[in-house]
Design a protein around this motif. Structure first.
Motif, short mmCIF file in Angstrom:
data_model
loop_
_atom_site.label_atom_id
_atom_site.label_comp_id
_atom_site.label_asym_id
_atom_site.label_seq_id
_atom_site.Cartn_x
_atom_site.Cartn_y
_atom_site.Cartn_z
N VAL A 194 0.83 -1.21 0.00
CA VAL A 194 0.00 0.00 0.00
C VAL A 194 0.87 1.26 0.00
O VAL A 194 0.58 2.24 -0.68
CB VAL A 194 -0.97 -0.01 1.21
N MET A 195 1.97 1.22 0.75
CA MET A 195 2.90 2.34 0.75
C MET A 195 3.49 2.58 -0.64
O MET A 195 3.63 3.72 -1.09
CB MET A 195 4.02 2.09 1.75
N LEU A 196 3.83 1.50 -1.34
CA LEU A 196 4.39 1.64 -2.68
C LEU A 196 3.36 2.21 -3.66
O LEU A 196 3.69 3.07 -4.49
CB LEU A 196 4.88 0.28 -3.19
N LEU A 197 2.13 1.75 -3.56
CA LEU A 197 1.07 2.27 -4.43
C LEU A 197 0.86 3.76 -4.19
O LEU A 197 0.65 4.54 -5.13
CB LEU A 197 -0.24 1.51 -4.20
N ARG A 198 0.93 4.16 -2.93
CA ARG A 198 0.82 5.57 -2.58
C ARG A 198 1.96 6.37 -3.21
O ARG A 198 1.74 7.42 -3.81
CB ARG A 198 0.85 5.71 -1.06
N LEU A 199 3.20 5.87 -3.09
CA LEU A 199 4.35 6.58 -3.63
C LEU A 199 4.26 6.72 -5.14
O LEU A 199 4.56 7.79 -5.70
CB LEU A 199 5.64 5.83 -3.26
N LEU A 208 1.85 9.48 -5.96
CA LEU A 208 2.41 10.80 -5.65
C LEU A 208 3.49 11.21 -6.64
O LEU A 208 3.74 12.41 -6.84
CB LEU A 208 2.98 10.81 -4.22
N GLU A 209 4.13 10.23 -7.27
CA GLU A 209 5.18 10.52 -8.25
C GLU A 209 4.62 10.66 -9.67
O GLU A 209 5.38 10.65 -10.63
CB GLU A 209 6.24 9.41 -8.22
N GLY A 210 3.32 10.79 -9.77
CA GLY A 210 2.73 10.98 -11.10
C GLY A 210 2.50 9.68 -11.83
O GLY A 210 2.69 9.61 -13.07
N ASP A 211 2.12 8.63 -11.10
CA ASP A 211 1.79 7.31 -11.65
C ASP A 211 3.01 6.51 -12.09
O ASP A 211 2.86 5.45 -12.70
CB ASP A 211 0.81 7.42 -12.83
N GLU A 235 15.01 4.35 -7.64
CA GLU A 235 15.83 4.93 -6.57
C GLU A 235 14.97 5.63 -5.52
O GLU A 235 15.29 5.60 -4.32
CB GLU A 235 16.87 5.90 -7.14
N LYS A 236 13.86 6.26 -5.93
CA LYS A 236 12.97 6.90 -4.97
C LYS A 236 12.20 5.87 -4.15
O LYS A 236 11.93 6.08 -2.97
CB LYS A 236 12.00 7.85 -5.68
N VAL A 237 11.86 4.76 -4.77
CA VAL A 237 11.18 3.68 -4.05
C VAL A 237 12.08 3.16 -2.94
O VAL A 237 11.64 3.03 -1.78
CB VAL A 237 10.80 2.54 -5.02
N TRP A 238 13.34 2.90 -3.26
CA TRP A 238 14.25 2.38 -2.24
C TRP A 238 14.57 3.41 -1.18
O TRP A 238 14.78 3.07 -0.01
CB TRP A 238 15.52 1.83 -2.90
N ARG A 239 14.60 4.67 -1.57
CA ARG A 239 14.84 5.72 -0.58
C ARG A 239 13.72 5.70 0.47
O ARG A 239 13.97 5.80 1.68
CB ARG A 239 14.90 7.08 -1.27
N ALA A 240 12.47 5.59 0.01
CA ALA A 240 11.34 5.56 0.93
C ALA A 240 11.35 4.29 1.77
O ALA A 240 11.11 4.31 2.98
CB ALA A 240 10.03 5.67 0.16
N LEU A 241 11.65 3.15 1.13
CA LEU A 241 11.68 1.89 1.87
C LEU A 241 12.82 1.85 2.88
O LEU A 241 12.68 1.30 3.98
CB LEU A 241 11.81 0.72 0.90
N ASN A 242 13.96 2.45 2.55
CA ASN A 242 15.08 2.50 3.48
C ASN A 242 14.71 3.24 4.74
O ASN A 242 15.10 2.85 5.85
CB ASN A 242 16.30 3.15 2.83
N VAL A 243 13.94 4.33 4.59
CA VAL A 243 13.49 5.08 5.77
C VAL A 243 12.62 4.20 6.65
O VAL A 243 12.60 4.33 7.87
CB VAL A 243 12.73 6.36 5.34
N MET A 244 11.88 3.28 6.03
CA MET A 244 11.03 2.35 6.77
C MET A 244 11.82 1.19 7.36
O MET A 244 11.26 0.33 8.04
CB MET A 244 9.94 1.79 5.86
N GLY A 245 13.13 1.14 7.07
CA GLY A 245 13.93 0.04 7.57
C GLY A 245 13.96 -1.17 6.66
O GLY A 245 14.36 -2.26 7.07
N ARG A 269 -3.83 -5.36 -11.98
CA ARG A 269 -4.76 -5.79 -10.93
C ARG A 269 -5.24 -4.60 -10.11
O ARG A 269 -6.40 -4.53 -9.72
CB ARG A 269 -4.07 -6.81 -10.04
N VAL A 270 -4.33 -3.65 -9.84
CA VAL A 270 -4.71 -2.46 -9.07
C VAL A 270 -5.70 -1.62 -9.87
O VAL A 270 -6.71 -1.14 -9.35
CB VAL A 270 -3.47 -1.62 -8.70
N HIS A 271 -5.42 -1.42 -11.15
CA HIS A 271 -6.32 -0.63 -12.00
C HIS A 271 -7.71 -1.26 -12.08
O HIS A 271 -8.72 -0.55 -12.17
CB HIS A 271 -5.73 -0.48 -13.40
N THR A 272 -7.76 -2.60 -12.05
CA THR A 272 -9.05 -3.30 -12.16
C THR A 272 -9.82 -3.26 -10.84
O THR A 272 -11.03 -3.01 -10.83
CB THR A 272 -8.82 -4.77 -12.56
#
Length: 206
Positions: free
Chosen positions: A93-98, A101-104, A109-119, A166-169
């Motif tokens: 769900v966090m990844l879908l949100r990101l 927010l990044e314009g679909d 690198e931004k995905v891993w940056r966010a995940l790294n903050v989450m540990g 699957r998400v779009h559906t």
């Protein structure tokens, strides 16, 4: 309180309603005077982390609550091992949100940056995730929740993540924007604290 989040997740999985009396007697015995604040915070956690709404039904005398998925995703074939898979669902769900927010389309690198903050780090195997890179670039891709695509003409090769078919559906076109507006200002470390709390409670029970 992670105990209450875990309790509500179990109720969601079992498709069972719950009552204020049940929560007070089972989970919040020592903090009954603070139930309204605790329940409010943990209901928000359920929304932001798992996309699950906790709603009071029209029976105010016993304060009965039902839980339902507000994002429209079925998670069929994915949620099979109670808390472990529900926590993985929180990462999805966090990844879908990101991505939204990044314009679909979210650069890897931004995905891993966010995940790294989450540990969450590539190459490591925390208890609740398995190997993260394989989880998000293979498993969730095979389940069609994510698309992992090389950026054309990139050298060295760069990749990006998009919502899978699957998400779009399945996703509710009305509820997704509402959910992400609520989640927009939350720092990724907020979600990590929720995940760690539920995981810690599971460890203590084993």
């Amino acid at each position: 309180m992670a105990d209450l989040v875990e309790f509500l997740l179990r109720k969601y999985r079992a498709k069972q309603p719950t009552t204020e009396a049940e929560m007070l007697s089972s989970i919040i015995k020592e903090y009954q005077d603070h139930f309204p604040e605790i329940f409010s915070l943990d209901s928000e956690s359920m929304q932001l982390l798992f996309g699950i709404e906790v709603e009071e039904v029209d029976r105010p005398s016993d304060h009965t609550y039902v839980l339902f998925n507000i994002l429209g995703l079925t998670y069929n074939g994915m949620v099979t091992d109670e808390q472990v898979d529900l926590l993985k669902t929180g990462v999805l769900v966090m990844l879908l949100r990101l991505i939204l927010l990044e314009g679909d389309c979210a650069p890897e690198e931004k995905v891993w940056r966010a995940l790294n903050v989450m540990g969450v780090h590539a190459g490591r195997e925390p208890y609740i995730y398995g190997e993260p890179k394989e989880l998000i670039t293979k498993v969730r891709v095979q389940e069609q929740y994510l698309v992992y695509r090389q950026v054309p003409n990139s050298e060295p090769a760069c990749h990006k993540f998009l919502w899978g078919p699957r998400v779009h559906t399945e996703a509710s076109k009305l509820e997704f924007p509402k959910y992400f507006l609520r989640a927009y200002n939350k720092d990724p470390s907020f979600f990590l604290s929720l995940l760690e709390g539920v995981e810690r409670d599971e460890d203590e029970r084993d």
